[in-house]
Design a protein around this motif. Structure first.
Motif, PDB file in Angstrom:
ATOM      1  N   GLU A  77      29.437  13.587  46.494  1.00 20.66           N
ATOM      2  CA  GLU A  77      30.226  14.637  47.347  1.00 20.66           C
ATOM      3  C   GLU A  77      29.632  15.983  47.427  1.00 20.66           C
ATOM      4  OE1 GLU A  77      33.027  11.362  46.754  1.00 20.66           O
ATOM      5  OE2 GLU A  77      31.801  12.806  45.322  1.00 20.66           O
ATOM      6  N   GLU A  78      28.921  16.528  46.238  1.00 23.71           N
ATOM      7  CA  GLU A  78      28.455  17.651  46.074  1.00 23.71           C
ATOM      8  C   GLU A  78      27.077  17.628  46.404  1.00 23.71           C
ATOM      9  OE1 GLU A  78      30.747  19.022  41.954  1.00 23.71           O
ATOM     10  OE2 GLU A  78      28.985  17.805  41.717  1.00 23.71           O
ATOM     11  N   ARG A  79      26.385  16.524  46.432  1.00 27.20           N
ATOM     12  CA  ARG A  79      25.003  16.467  47.318  1.00 27.20           C
ATOM     13  C   ARG A  79      25.401  16.528  48.739  1.00 27.20           C
ATOM     14  NH1 ARG A  79      21.434  14.732  43.752  1.00 27.20           N
ATOM     15  NH2 ARG A  79      22.076  13.671  41.809  1.00 27.20           N
ATOM     16  N   HIS A  80      26.131  15.941  49.342  1.00 29.56           N
ATOM     17  CA  HIS A  80      26.586  16.199  50.824  1.00 29.56           C
ATOM     18  C   HIS A  80      26.922  17.526  51.183  1.00 29.56           C
ATOM     19  CE1 HIS A  80      25.902  12.023  51.108  1.00 29.56           C
ATOM     20  NE2 HIS A  80      26.912  11.462  50.366  1.00 29.56           N
ATOM     21  N   LEU A  81      27.907  18.254  50.156  1.00 31.12           N
ATOM     22  CA  LEU A  81      28.163  19.465  50.410  1.00 31.12           C
ATOM     23  C   LEU A  81      26.844  20.694  50.537  1.00 31.12           C
ATOM     24  CD1 LEU A  81      30.249  21.703  50.624  1.00 31.12           C
ATOM     25  CD2 LEU A  81      30.309  21.880  47.820  1.00 31.12           C
ATOM     26  N   LEU A  82      25.974  20.271  49.623  1.00 31.18           N
ATOM     27  CA  LEU A  82      24.868  21.415  49.447  1.00 31.18           C
ATOM     28  C   LEU A  82      24.097  21.062  50.676  1.00 31.18           C
ATOM     29  CD1 LEU A  82      23.611  23.318  47.664  1.00 31.18           C
ATOM     30  CD2 LEU A  82      22.083  21.581  46.916  1.00 31.18           C
ATOM     31  N   LYS A  83      23.847  19.961  51.166  1.00 34.94           N
ATOM     32  CA  LYS A  83      23.051  19.473  52.430  1.00 34.94           C
ATOM     33  C   LYS A  83      23.738  20.277  53.612  1.00 34.94           C
ATOM     34  CE  LYS A  83      21.135  15.744  55.079  1.00 34.94           C
ATOM     35  NZ  LYS A  83      21.028  14.458  55.267  1.00 34.94           N
ATOM     36  N   ALA A  84      25.060  20.029  53.709  1.00 30.59           N
ATOM     37  CA  ALA A  84      25.904  20.754  54.822  1.00 30.59           C
ATOM     38  C   ALA A  84      25.570  22.198  54.656  1.00 30.59           C
ATOM     39  CB  ALA A  84      27.328  20.365  54.857  1.00 30.59           C
ATOM     40  N   ILE A  85      25.946  22.819  53.608  1.00 33.35           N
ATOM     41  CA  ILE A  85      25.583  24.266  53.648  1.00 33.35           C
ATOM     42  C   ILE A  85      24.397  24.898  53.781  1.00 33.35           C
ATOM     43  CG2 ILE A  85      25.682  26.227  51.792  1.00 33.35           C
ATOM     44  CD1 ILE A  85      27.894  24.798  50.257  1.00 33.35           C
ATOM     45  N   ALA A  86      23.468  23.991  53.331  1.00 30.23           N
ATOM     46  CA  ALA A  86      21.956  24.332  53.907  1.00 30.23           C
ATOM     47  C   ALA A  86      21.826  24.250  55.265  1.00 30.23           C
ATOM     48  CB  ALA A  86      20.921  23.413  53.186  1.00 30.23           C
ATOM     49  N   GLN A  87      22.206  23.249  55.862  1.00 27.64           N
ATOM     50  CA  GLN A  87      22.022  23.195  57.225  1.00 27.64           C
ATOM     51  C   GLN A  87      22.826  24.284  58.055  1.00 27.64           C
ATOM     52  OE1 GLN A  87      24.058  19.221  58.023  1.00 27.64           O
ATOM     53  NE2 GLN A  87      22.063  18.246  57.731  1.00 27.64           N
ATOM     54  N   ARG A  88      23.939  24.940  57.521  1.00 26.14           N
ATOM     55  CA  ARG A  88      24.752  25.740  58.185  1.00 26.14           C
ATOM     56  C   ARG A  88      23.862  27.124  57.916  1.00 26.14           C
ATOM     57  NH1 ARG A  88      28.436  21.872  57.491  1.00 26.14           N
ATOM     58  NH2 ARG A  88      30.207  21.981  58.762  1.00 26.14           N
ATOM     59  N   LEU A  89      23.351  27.224  56.755  1.00 25.17           N
ATOM     60  CA  LEU A  89      22.497  28.588  56.614  1.00 25.17           C
ATOM     61  C   LEU A  89      21.233  28.582  57.520  1.00 25.17           C
ATOM     62  CD1 LEU A  89      23.100  29.255  52.756  1.00 25.17           C
ATOM     63  CD2 LEU A  89      24.038  30.388  54.621  1.00 25.17           C
ATOM     64  N   SER A  90      20.711  27.353  57.752  1.00 27.00           N
ATOM     65  CA  SER A  90      19.609  27.144  58.539  1.00 27.00           C
ATOM     66  C   SER A  90      19.829  27.691  59.876  1.00 27.00           C
ATOM     67  CB  SER A  90      19.032  25.901  58.490  1.00 27.00           C
ATOM     68  OG  SER A  90      18.322  25.352  56.884  1.00 27.00           O
ATOM     69  N   GLY A  91      21.104  27.173  60.413  1.00 25.47           N
ATOM     70  CA  GLY A  91      21.560  27.481  61.818  1.00 25.47           C
ATOM     71  C   GLY A  91      21.686  28.891  61.817  1.00 25.47           C
TER      72      GLY A  91
END
Length: 312
Positions: free
Chosen positions: A229-243
C-alpha cells in the motif's frame, strides 16, 4: 488423590480444565475437560509435572511462579501448553493456593480461538490505522496544492514534509523530491538501503524523482520494509505532484504571456511621447522584469556582420 464426592462432581462437571498441583509442580489430579484439551489420558497426566506441559516458562521460572502464587494466595494469567500431538493450546489460568493442604488448585480455559481473534482484530486495526494515515496524507496534499497564498518552493517543501508521517515507521522515515534544478528534502534525509523511489514527470522538460527512505533499519525487517500500500501511496503522491507542477508551469507561462502583452501595449501607447533611446531603455527594463533577470543588454550587429556594438 481427593476422595470427596462433591469435589469429584464439581471438577467433572466443569467445562474448563482442572489441575491439582503440589509444591514441586507435580500434577496430583486433573479432570476430563483438561484430558480432552491436552489429548493426554488422565493416567498419563498424573505422571507429569507442569514443566512437561508448559511452553512459555522454564522449570526455574515455573518454580518461581509457584512460590509467588503461594505467597499471594492466587493468580490469574495466560500461558501456552503442549498437547499430546505436538501442537500448542493457549490457556487462561485461574490459580488458588489451598494453604491447608499446601496445594494449588487451577482452572484452565482454552482461549486459543479468542487470542487468534484478538490478533486478527489488532492486525486489522493496525491496517486501518495505516490506511487512515495514507488518506490523511493525500487529503492534506490536495489541500496544500490548492493554496494560492504560498510560493511554489514552499508548497514543494511542505509536500515533502507530509510524507514521513504517512509511513509505517514515521520516526525513521525521511523524504526527498528532486526536480531538474531544485531539491526539496526533510532535514533528516539520507541515502540508505531502505528506500522507495518513484519517478515524477510533469512534462518532457520537467522530470524528477520522489523518494521515501528509512534512516535506520526498521525493526523486524531485514530486506524490504515497505508495504504494498505504501508503494501505491508514493505513486499516487508522485502523480498528484506531477499534475500540480504541470499546472503551475502552465499558469506561469500564461501569466508571463499576459504580462508580455501588457508590456507591449504599454510600450506602444508610450512610443509617441518617448525618444528612441528611452523606448529601448524601457523595453530592456520590461524584458529584465519579465525574465527575472538582474541585468539586460541590447547589442546591434554592425554592417560587416562580424562585430557588434553595445547600444544600451
Amino acid at each position: 488423590m481427593e476422595n470427596d464426592g462433591d469435589y469429584r462432581t464439581l471438577i467433572s462437571a466443569s467445562l474448563d480444565g482442572f489441575w491439582l498441583v503440589d509444591r514441586q509442580g507435580c500434577l496430583l489430579d486433573v479432570n476430563d475437560a483438561y484430558c480432552e484439551l491436552s489429548g493426554y489420558t488422565r493416567a498419563e497426566l498424573l505422571t507429569m509435572r507442569i514443566e512437561d506441559l508448559e511452553v512459555n516458562q522454564t522449570p526455574a521460572e515455573i518454580a518461581q511462579h509457584l512460590r509467588a502464587i503461594r505467597a499471594s494466595g492466587g493468580a490469574r494469567f495466560e500461558s501456552r501448553h503442549r498437547t499430546r500431538n505436538g501442537s500448542f493450546v493457549d490457556v487462561e489460568v485461574s490459580a488458588h493456593y489451598d494453604a491447608t493442604r499446601d496445594r494449588i488448585v487451577s482452572f484452565l480455559r482454552d482461549v486459543t480461538a479468542k487470542l487468534a481473534a484478538d490478533r486478527v482484530l489488532r492486525q486489522r486495526t493496525d491496517e486501518l490505522t495505516e490506511r487512515l494515515k495514507e488518506l490523511r496524507c493525500l487529503l492534506d496534499l490536495s489541500t496544500l496544492t490548492a493554496r494560492r497564498d504560498l510560493a511554489f518552493d514552499d508548497i514543494m517543501q511542505r509536500a515533502v514534509d507530509l510524507l514521513p508521517p504517512a509511513w509505517r515507521y514515521p520516526a525513521l522515515a525521511a523524504a526527498r523530491l528532486t526536480l531538474p534544478d531544485t531539491r526539496y528534502a526533510t532535514a533528516n534525509y539520507q541515502e540508505t538501503p531502505w528506500q522507495l523511489v518513484c519517478d515524477l514527470a510533469a512534462s518532457e522538460a520537467t522530470r524528477g524523482q520522489l523518494s521515501v527512505a528509512y534512516v535506520e533499519q526498521p525493526p523486524g525487517h531485514e530486506t524490504d520494509p515497505f508495504l504494498p500500500e505504501e508503494r501505491h501511496l508514493l505513486k499516487a503522491i508522485a502523480q498528484r505532484l506531477s499534475g500540480y507542477v504541470r499546472r503551475w508551469r502552465v499558469e506561469e507561462e500564461l501569466l508571463l504571456r499576459e504580462e508580455s502583452l501588457n508590456s507591449l501595449l504599454d510600450l506602444s501607447q508610450r512610443a509617441f511621447s518617448l525618444r528612441e533611446h528611452d523606448i529601448i531603455q524601457l523595453a530592456l527594463e520590461e524584458v529584465e522584469r519579465l525574465t527575472s533577470s538582474e541585468i539586460g543588454y541590447l547589442h546591434f550587429v554592425n554592417a560587416d556582420q562580424n562585430t557588434i556594438e553595445l547600444y544600451q
